[in-house]
Every structure is written in C-alpha cells, then in structure tokens.
Scaffold this motif. Structure first.
Motif, PDB file in Angstrom:
ATOM      1  N   MET A   1       0.843  -1.196   0.000  1.00 33.11           N
ATOM      2  CA  MET A   1       0.000   0.000   0.000  1.00 33.11           C
ATOM      3  C   MET A   1       0.886   1.257   0.000  1.00 33.11           C
ATOM      4  N   GLU A   2       0.537   2.210  -0.854  1.00 32.50           N
ATOM      5  CA  GLU A   2       1.349   3.422  -0.944  1.00 32.50           C
ATOM      6  C   GLU A   2       1.165   4.289   0.301  1.00 32.50           C
ATOM      7  N   LEU A   3       2.261   4.775   0.821  1.00 29.77           N
ATOM      8  CA  LEU A   3       2.178   5.636   2.011  1.00 29.77           C
ATOM      9  C   LEU A   3       1.661   7.017   1.623  1.00 29.77           C
ATOM     10  N   ASN A   4       0.796   7.547   2.475  1.00 32.14           N
ATOM     11  CA  ASN A   4       0.132   8.802   2.156  1.00 32.14           C
ATOM     12  C   ASN A   4       0.578   9.887   3.149  1.00 32.14           C
ATOM     13  N   GLU A   5       1.165  10.966   2.605  1.00 34.93           N
ATOM     14  CA  GLU A   5       1.716  12.023   3.470  1.00 34.93           C
ATOM     15  C   GLU A   5       0.648  12.684   4.333  1.00 34.93           C
ATOM     16  N   ILE A   6      -0.555  12.769   3.796  1.00 37.65           N
ATOM     17  CA  ILE A   6      -1.608  13.461   4.559  1.00 37.65           C
ATOM     18  C   ILE A   6      -2.052  12.599   5.742  1.00 37.65           C
ATOM     19  N   ILE A   7      -2.046  11.285   5.558  1.00 34.20           N
ATOM     20  CA  ILE A   7      -2.382  10.407   6.693  1.00 34.20           C
ATOM     21  C   ILE A   7      -1.293  10.501   7.765  1.00 34.20           C
ATOM     22  N   ILE A   8      -0.054  10.565   7.318  1.00 34.34           N
ATOM     23  CA  ILE A   8       1.062  10.715   8.279  1.00 34.34           C
ATOM     24  C   ILE A   8       0.866  12.005   9.085  1.00 34.34           C
ATOM     25  N   THR A   9       0.560  13.071   8.372  1.00 35.48           N
ATOM     26  CA  THR A   9       0.367  14.371   9.032  1.00 35.48           C
ATOM     27  C   THR A   9      -0.823  14.320   9.985  1.00 35.48           C
ATOM     28  N   ARG A  10      -1.951  13.741   9.490  1.00 40.13           N
ATOM     29  CA  ARG A  10      -3.165  13.676  10.309  1.00 40.13           C
ATOM     30  C   ARG A  10      -2.938  12.817  11.561  1.00 40.13           C
ATOM     31  N   ALA A  11      -2.183  11.744  11.410  1.00 38.06           N
ATOM     32  CA  ALA A  11      -1.916  10.852  12.550  1.00 38.06           C
ATOM     33  C   ALA A  11      -1.172  11.608  13.645  1.00 38.06           C
ATOM     34  N   ILE A  12      -0.172  12.367  13.233  1.00 39.66           N
ATOM     35  CA  ILE A  12       0.627  13.116  14.219  1.00 39.66           C
ATOM     36  C   ILE A  12      -0.234  14.188  14.885  1.00 39.66           C
ATOM     37  N   ILE A  13      -0.972  14.928  14.105  1.00 38.20           N
ATOM     38  CA  ILE A  13      -1.798  15.999  14.684  1.00 38.20           C
ATOM     39  C   ILE A  13      -2.851  15.395  15.617  1.00 38.20           C
ATOM     40  N   ASP A  14      -3.539  14.351  15.178  1.00 34.12           N
ATOM     41  CA  ASP A  14      -4.596  13.732  16.000  1.00 34.12           C
ATOM     42  C   ASP A  14      -4.037  13.209  17.321  1.00 34.12           C
ATOM     43  N   ARG A  15      -2.936  12.466  17.247  1.00 32.54           N
ATOM     44  CA  ARG A  15      -2.362  11.860  18.466  1.00 32.54           C
ATOM     45  C   ARG A  15      -1.856  12.937  19.416  1.00 32.54           C
ATOM     46  N   PHE A  16      -1.196  13.950  18.841  1.00 32.45           N
ATOM     47  CA  PHE A  16      -0.645  15.000  19.709  1.00 32.45           C
ATOM     48  C   PHE A  16      -1.782  15.790  20.364  1.00 32.45           C
ATOM     49  N   TYR A  17      -2.807  16.067  19.582  1.00 33.46           N
ATOM     50  CA  TYR A  17      -3.957  16.825  20.106  1.00 33.46           C
ATOM     51  C   TYR A  17      -4.596  16.060  21.266  1.00 33.46           C
ATOM     52  N   THR A  18      -4.752  14.748  21.109  1.00 40.08           N
ATOM     53  CA  THR A  18      -5.340  13.927  22.179  1.00 40.08           C
ATOM     54  C   THR A  18      -4.455  13.975  23.422  1.00 40.08           C
ATOM     55  N   LYS A  19      -3.136  13.835  23.204  1.00 48.55           N
ATOM     56  CA  LYS A  19      -2.199  13.852  24.336  1.00 48.55           C
ATOM     57  C   LYS A  19      -2.277  15.193  25.066  1.00 48.55           C
ATOM     58  N   LEU A  20      -2.353  16.248  24.303  1.00 44.40           N
ATOM     59  CA  LEU A  20      -2.400  17.592  24.886  1.00 44.40           C
ATOM     60  C   LEU A  20      -3.692  17.795  25.693  1.00 44.40           C
ATOM     61  N   THR A  21      -4.819  17.501  25.083  1.00 44.54           N
ATOM     62  CA  THR A  21      -6.093  17.757  25.774  1.00 44.54           C
ATOM     63  C   THR A  21      -6.284  16.796  26.952  1.00 44.54           C
ATOM     64  N   ASP A  22      -5.732  15.592  26.866  1.00 44.26           N
ATOM     65  CA  ASP A  22      -5.813  14.637  27.991  1.00 44.26           C
ATOM     66  C   ASP A  22      -5.071  15.146  29.218  1.00 44.26           C
ATOM     67  N   ASN A  23      -4.169  16.086  29.022  1.00 47.79           N
ATOM     68  CA  ASN A  23      -3.306  16.518  30.137  1.00 47.79           C
ATOM     69  C   ASN A  23      -3.538  17.962  30.562  1.00 47.79           C
ATOM     70  N   LEU A  24      -4.706  18.491  30.240  1.00 46.61           N
ATOM     71  CA  LEU A  24      -4.982  19.875  30.652  1.00 46.61           C
ATOM     72  C   LEU A  24      -5.222  19.980  32.148  1.00 46.61           C
ATOM     73  N   GLU A  25      -5.698  18.880  32.758  1.00 48.02           N
ATOM     74  CA  GLU A  25      -5.891  18.849  34.211  1.00 48.02           C
ATOM     75  C   GLU A  25      -5.264  17.574  34.747  1.00 48.02           C
ATOM     76  N   THR A  26      -4.288  17.739  35.618  1.00 49.99           N
ATOM     77  CA  THR A  26      -3.565  16.558  36.123  1.00 49.99           C
ATOM     78  C   THR A  26      -3.414  16.638  37.648  1.00 49.99           C
ATOM     79  N   ASP A  27      -2.929  15.524  38.213  1.00 49.58           N
ATOM     80  CA  ASP A  27      -2.614  15.532  39.650  1.00 49.58           C
ATOM     81  C   ASP A  27      -1.335  16.346  39.897  1.00 49.58           C
ATOM     82  N   VAL A  28      -0.331  16.076  39.061  1.00 50.45           N
ATOM     83  CA  VAL A  28       0.966  16.751  39.260  1.00 50.45           C
ATOM     84  C   VAL A  28       1.537  17.194  37.917  1.00 50.45           C
TER      85      VAL A  28
END
Ligand code: 48F
Length: 257
Positions: A1-28
C-alpha cells in the motif's frame, strides 16, 4: 500500500492533540526533565497518578547526559543504588560508597522507565508563569520554547494541576516566578530564595533531600532547585541526591493526593 503524506500528518496531529487535551488537568505537573523531575514523575505515575512533565529543551535529561565535564560517567552513592536497580541501570563499584554508571545509559533508562510507568512528557515547552488562586499555585502557564527564543509576542496557554514540582535545576525557575509575583511569601527562612551555595558535595547531598519539600502552597521543589531555593550548596556530578530527591518529592505529594 502506498504511504500517504496526509495520513502521516493527520496521525501526528490527531495523536498530539489527544495527548495535549488529555493533560490539561492533572494531579501533578513537573517543570524540568532532569534526573530529579524524571524520578518524581516515575514514582507518581507508578502510583497511578496523572502526571505530566514540561521540558524546555528538545532533549530530556537535563544535566545528566554530560556526566562531569563531558566525561560521560556519573557517580552515585550506595544510598541511591536501589533507584538505579529499579531501572536496570548497570553500575560499577569504584570503591566503598562510590559507584559509577554510564550517564547516557542512566538518563535514557530513567526516561524510558518513567514514560512506561505512565509519565507524559512534552518537550520544547517552557513554563513562563504559574496559575494562582489566593496564595496557592494551581497550575502552569506554558509556551513553546521556540516562541520564547524568537522573542515572539504570542500569548501562552494554561494547564491545571493539584501540585506543581519545580525541578528546573540551578535556575529554580518556577520558584523565581512565584517569588516575583508574591515577594517574601516562600516557606524559606527569609521568605525569599536563599540562593545556591558553592561546591560541598557531602553536605549538598544530605541537604538536597532535606530541602525537597513544599516551598509555597501547591509548589514543591526537587533536585538542584531545592538547594537553590533553600540555600544548599552544589554537589557536582554525584547524582544520588538528585534521584532520592525525586523519590521524596513523589512520596510527599502522594501523601496529599
Ligand atoms: O538541571 P537539571 O538536570 O535538574 P536536576 O534534576 O539535576 C541537576 C543535575 O543535572 C546537576 C547537578 C547534580 O549533581 O547539580 O546539575 O535538579 O534539569 C533541569 C531541567 O529543567 C529544564 C532544563 O532545560 C533542564 O532540562 N527547565 C529549566 N527551566 C525550565 C525548564 C522552564 N522554565 N520550563 C521547562 N523546563
């Protein structure tokens, strides 16, 4: 399957966004990814707490990579060997109470161990201020390090946490910000930053542990920042105190969470 640059970009943005919003309120929230901050993060995460770290630089590890004067070995005393063992870091007995480890193996193992325990790390982010409610630190004000380095006038964003650890090393940056905003209110003998003293390894190693505590409601100091805040000396490339300080900061905070 041919690798798609837009999927690569979307994967990084989606994962980072989730990581960021998951950590807006933490214990420490830990500022500074040197050895003391990483060890604190490890023990807090291991205990099941939600803990996040912000490191100004691209690489995690602070002053540990370079050993002493770029000789990439560190010295650790007997009291802290159990922490090296916890991460599977190999060490060599040099003589009674003096053990050495490869500094690259030490800090990379600690970083990996802390992340696998559940610590989330954001690199290239800098603490520029704290969020406060009448006399209590309740979070951090953050910006991208490159924004700060370029001197761009861009507003920061804010995260909330039950406790903050200043693990910024000699610079003791979080404490400095608090001290600037509410002068004379620190839980130090003078209410001010006492300032780091000159090299005295033995005394520094003991004091690092004693000085690891809450310095302002909601704000703990660990590692070299603890000595800089409470007036302890520097210790050079012996790291037992840093590791034990991180462990103590975690234990103290766990009692209160
Ligand atoms: O300096 P550092 O390694 O702190 P530490 O855990 O360990 C000290 C030892 O490395 C060594 C020593 C031991 O014998 O004396 O110096 O106390 O790591 C501090 C980290 O904090 C980051 C900085 O880039 C470094 O990696 N840092 C500093 N200010 C900020 C920051 C900030 N405002 N925001 C984010 N990170």
């Amino acid at each position: 399957m041919e690798l798609n640059e837009i999927i690569i970009t979307r994967a990084i943005i989606d994962r980072f966004y989730t990581k960021l919003t998951d950590n807006l309120e933490t214990d420490v929230a830990i500022v500074g990814g040197g050895p003391s901050g990483l060890i604190a993060g490890y023990f807090l995460a291991k205990a099941g707490k939600k803990v996040v770290m912000y490191e100004r630089k691209l690489s995690i590890g602070g002053g540990m990579w370079g050993g002493g004067m770029m000789f990439n070995e560190i010295v650790v005393q007997k009291a802290a060997l159990s922490i090296l063992e916890e991460f599977g870091i190999r060490c060599h007995k040099y003589q009674e109470n003096y053990y050495t480890s490869d500094s690259v193996e030490a800090i990379s193992s600690i970083t990996a161990g802390a992340m696998k325990a559940g610590l989330t790390i954001f690199n290239c982010m800098s603490m520029e201020d704290v969020m406060m409610r009448t006399d209590k630190v309740i979070g951090l004000v953050l910006n991208w390090s490159p924004v700060q380095m370029a001197g761009l006038h861009i507003d920061p964003l804010t995260v909330k946490s039950s406790f903050v650890i200043d693990a910024t090393g000699h610079a003791t940056e979080v404490v400095r910000v608090v001290h600037q905003k509410v002068p004379g209110k620190l839980k130090t003998p003078t209410g001010e930053i006492e300032g780091e003293k000159s090299m005295w390894s033995d005394r520094a190693e003991t004091l690092t542990l004693e000085n690891t505590r809450e310095v302002f409601p909601g704000l703990y100091v660990a590692g070299m920042a603890a000595n800089a805040t409470f007036g302890g000396p520097r210790m050079g490339p012996i790291f037992g105190g840093m590791l034990l300080s991180g462990e103590k900061a975690a234990k103290e905070i766990l009692k209160r969470l």
